[in-house]
Scaffold this motif. Structure first.
Motif, PDB file in Angstrom:
ATOM      1  N   THR A   1      41.362  36.139  42.216  1.00 28.93           N
ATOM      2  CA  THR A   1      42.305  37.211  42.546  1.00 28.93           C
ATOM      3  C   THR A   1      42.314  38.214  41.401  1.00 28.93           C
ATOM      4  O   THR A   1      42.580  37.860  40.250  1.00 28.93           O
ATOM      5  CB  THR A   1      43.716  36.655  42.770  1.00 28.93           C
ATOM      6  N   ILE A   2      42.005  39.458  41.734  1.00 31.03           N
ATOM      7  CA  ILE A   2      41.965  40.543  40.746  1.00 31.03           C
ATOM      8  C   ILE A   2      43.107  41.508  41.080  1.00 31.03           C
ATOM      9  O   ILE A   2      43.164  42.067  42.181  1.00 31.03           O
ATOM     10  CB  ILE A   2      40.604  41.262  40.790  1.00 31.03           C
ATOM     11  N   THR A   3      44.018  41.671  40.127  1.00 29.81           N
ATOM     12  CA  THR A   3      45.230  42.461  40.374  1.00 29.81           C
ATOM     13  C   THR A   3      45.322  43.623  39.395  1.00 29.81           C
ATOM     14  O   THR A   3      45.304  43.427  38.167  1.00 29.81           O
ATOM     15  CB  THR A   3      46.488  41.587  40.244  1.00 29.81           C
ATOM     16  N   GLY A   4      45.383  44.832  39.962  1.00 30.62           N
ATOM     17  CA  GLY A   4      45.561  46.036  39.142  1.00 30.62           C
ATOM     18  C   GLY A   4      46.931  46.648  39.380  1.00 30.62           C
ATOM     19  O   GLY A   4      47.942  45.940  39.389  1.00 30.62           O
TER      20      GLY A   4
ATOM     21  N   LEU B   1      39.704  47.260  43.248  1.00 33.38           N
ATOM     22  CA  LEU B   1      38.438  47.250  43.985  1.00 33.38           C
ATOM     23  C   LEU B   1      37.273  47.616  43.074  1.00 33.38           C
ATOM     24  O   LEU B   1      36.203  46.996  43.137  1.00 33.38           O
ATOM     25  CB  LEU B   1      38.518  48.218  45.163  1.00 33.38           C
ATOM     26  N   ARG B   2      37.469  48.589  42.213  1.00 34.49           N
ATOM     27  CA  ARG B   2      36.428  48.934  41.248  1.00 34.49           C
ATOM     28  C   ARG B   2      36.145  47.747  40.313  1.00 34.49           C
ATOM     29  O   ARG B   2      34.988  47.436  40.003  1.00 34.49           O
ATOM     30  CB  ARG B   2      36.840  50.160  40.432  1.00 34.49           C
TER      31      ARG B   2
ATOM     32  N   CYS C   1      42.495  42.650  44.951  1.00 34.67           N
ATOM     33  CA  CYS C   1      41.308  42.213  45.696  1.00 34.67           C
ATOM     34  C   CYS C   1      41.119  40.715  45.474  1.00 34.67           C
ATOM     35  O   CYS C   1      41.465  40.179  44.402  1.00 34.67           O
ATOM     36  CB  CYS C   1      40.063  42.953  45.239  1.00 34.67           C
ATOM     37  N   GLU C   2      40.576  40.078  46.486  1.00 33.49           N
ATOM     38  CA  GLU C   2      40.323  38.638  46.408  1.00 33.49           C
ATOM     39  C   GLU C   2      38.858  38.367  46.735  1.00 33.49           C
ATOM     40  O   GLU C   2      38.346  38.844  47.756  1.00 33.49           O
ATOM     41  CB  GLU C   2      41.236  37.878  47.358  1.00 33.49           C
ATOM     42  N   LEU C   3      38.214  37.604  45.875  1.00 35.88           N
ATOM     43  CA  LEU C   3      36.830  37.183  46.058  1.00 35.88           C
ATOM     44  C   LEU C   3      36.792  35.683  46.271  1.00 35.88           C
ATOM     45  O   LEU C   3      37.611  34.937  45.728  1.00 35.88           O
ATOM     46  CB  LEU C   3      35.984  37.499  44.828  1.00 35.88           C
TER      47      LEU C   3
ATOM     48  N   VAL D   1      43.202  38.720  36.113  1.00 37.96           N
ATOM     49  CA  VAL D   1      42.232  37.928  36.872  1.00 37.96           C
ATOM     50  C   VAL D   1      42.708  36.483  36.892  1.00 37.96           C
ATOM     51  O   VAL D   1      42.978  35.895  35.836  1.00 37.96           O
ATOM     52  CB  VAL D   1      40.823  38.006  36.257  1.00 37.96           C
ATOM     53  N   ASP D   2      42.801  35.919  38.089  1.00 37.56           N
ATOM     54  CA  ASP D   2      43.215  34.520  38.242  1.00 37.56           C
ATOM     55  C   ASP D   2      42.159  33.767  39.047  1.00 37.56           C
ATOM     56  O   ASP D   2      41.579  34.317  39.999  1.00 37.56           O
ATOM     57  CB  ASP D   2      44.563  34.428  38.954  1.00 37.56           C
ATOM     58  N   PHE D   3      41.949  32.502  38.690  1.00 36.68           N
ATOM     59  CA  PHE D   3      40.938  31.668  39.333  1.00 36.68           C
ATOM     60  C   PHE D   3      41.603  30.417  39.905  1.00 36.68           C
ATOM     61  O   PHE D   3      42.497  29.831  39.274  1.00 36.68           O
ATOM     62  CB  PHE D   3      39.875  31.217  38.320  1.00 36.68           C
ATOM     63  N   SER D   4      41.174  30.016  41.086  1.00 43.17           N
ATOM     64  CA  SER D   4      41.624  28.747  41.658  1.00 43.17           C
ATOM     65  C   SER D   4      40.433  28.042  42.293  1.00 43.17           C
ATOM     66  O   SER D   4      39.433  28.680  42.664  1.00 43.17           O
ATOM     67  CB  SER D   4      42.734  28.960  42.685  1.00 43.17           C
TER      68      SER D   4
END
Length: 419
Positions: free
Chosen positions: A212-215, A230-231, A278-280, A314-317
């Motif tokens: 999860t990328i949060t701006g 998104l960038r 955005c979520e990847l 940036v968060d990772f799970s």
């Protein structure tokens, strides 16, 4: 006549193919989508008792979701063999619509079409479960008594996809009972995932990472007030694809190939505004010997290194823990071991061209034995993994019956017989 041809001639003469096929089709008839394992466990427990197995036991690994196991005790002096497989199957969404008006319309109908048995769970993996049980019945019909023991265990919760399920809860419970001494340890394990009767002594590992990328959002006319997630995601994906090339170039395993990561999803954006979140999602393939912890740390470093704005979080799970908190470990045993060669030869004698030594392009539960318990395990069973989880799931009858004969022959060789 050689001893080899005498054994296979005896087994073929004694095989009741119709009974074996009925057992297989009956298992498919039992809808056992993950969470509903009890439906097929009741059927298998009854079949195991009719086969004369001793100590047939059902026990819940979660409320209302049982495993089942039992054994055939040998006369003594031989090795102990375990056949194990999962009872749950994936969903059937869209199956009826795809096959509407045909004999394959019922996903649990076990239709016979063009020499194959169709249905959800046919290959993954009720062919494996029932061919192993039918192999025991075949030895009885042929009048062959084993010296060693053959045990069977059928566990739930292997498949992913249903909410709150698919974390290998069934095998975790079973292995814990083995560690506690409640269930006897085997000398060798065949996990009956579909392999088209190849023998897989190695398998890949995997983990899934959700990022999860949060701006910060801002009106499109003043984008300088925002932080564009998104960038940042674009930069992260570019770094991840480059990292995949790096890990792929490190090494190649003879049976399972090269490592890589695959970005499987991207979502996010803003409505006439700078995208705030955005979520990847990605999946990472690992080779035997690779560390899940190290591989995950490398992915996190690659992403963080690509996003140099401290105001973007940036968060990772890691949602798919199996035998490891992050995912499933890779596993392998010696492909040249006597047991692997013995199984390969038995299957190859049952059906020409089968029994080849290959690697598993999937993850399943053998690492619980190989890595956790130190017990050698392979995958081998009728069925083609390429049509599993699809509307085309089926198993060729010839292959299924060859599996029955090949498993019976391996039982004789591995466990020994009473003279």
């Amino acid at each position: 006549m050689t001893v080899e041809s005498d054994l296979f001639g005896r087994l073929r003469a004694a095989l009741d193919g119709d009974a074996a096929i009925d057992l297989f089709r009956g298992a498919i008839h039992r809808d056992s989508i993950t969470g509903n394992e009890a439906n097929v466990v009741a059927y298998l427990a009854d079949a195991m008792r009719k086969l004369g197995l001793s100590d047939v036991t059902t026990a819940d690994f979660l409320p209302g979701r049982p495993n089942v196991w039992g054994e055939r005790k040998g006369a003594g002096g031989g090795k102990r063999l375990l056949f194990i497989g999962h009872t749950d199957v994936v969903h059937v969404d869209g199956w009826r619509e795809n096959w509407a008006g045909t004999e394959r319309e019922d996903p649990f109908g076990a239709a016979i079409v063009d020499g194959a048995i169709w249905g959800r769970g046919a290959g993954d993996l009720k062919a494996g479960i029932t061919s192993s049980l039918a192999a025991m019945a075949l030895l009885d019909a042929a009048g062959i008594q084993l010296a060693g023991d053959v045990s069977f265990a059928f566990v739930g919760d292997e498949e992913s996809g249903q909410p709150g399920t698919g974390v290998s809860a069934g095998i975790k419970d079973y292995v814990a009972r083995m560690e506690a001494g409640e269930v006897e340890r085997p000398d060798f394990v065949i996990y009956v995932e579909p392999t088209q009767l190849a023998v897989y002594p190695a398998q890949i590992g995997f983990f899934i990472t959700d990022i999860t990328i949060t701006g910060r959002s801002a009106y499109f006319g003043v984008p300088e007030l925002g932080k564009d997630a998104l960038r940042a995601s674009h930069a992260a994906m570019s770094a991840l694809w480059k990292h995949s090339e790096v890990i792929s170039a490190r090494a190649e395993h003879a049976l399972v190939g090269r490592s890589f990561l695959l970005i499987t999803g991207l979502s996010g954006g803003g409505y006439i505004a700078v995208p705030e979140k955005c979520e990847l999602s990605l999946i990472r393939k690992l080779l035997p010997g690779e560390s899940l912890d190290q591989a995950a740390a490398e992915i996190e470093a690659a992403v963080r290194g690509a996003i140099d704005d401290p105001d973007i979080a940036v968060d990772f799970s890691y949602p798919a823990g199996r035998d490891h908190a992050l995912g499933g470990t890779a596993a392998e045993i010696d492909a040249g071991s006597p047991e692997v060669a013995m199984l390969s030869q038995a299957i190859g004698s049952a059906l020409s061209g089968r029994g080849t030594i290959q690697g598993a392009p999937f993850w399943s539960e053998s690492p619980f034995f190989v890595n956790r318990l130190g017990i050698p395990a392979v995958y081998c069973a009728p069925g083609d993994i390429r049509n599993c989880h699809t509307y085309n799931e089926h198993v060729e009858i010839e292959e299924f019956l060859a599996g029955v004969i090949g498993f019976a022959a391996f039982m004789v060789r591995f466990c020994g017989t009473v003279d």
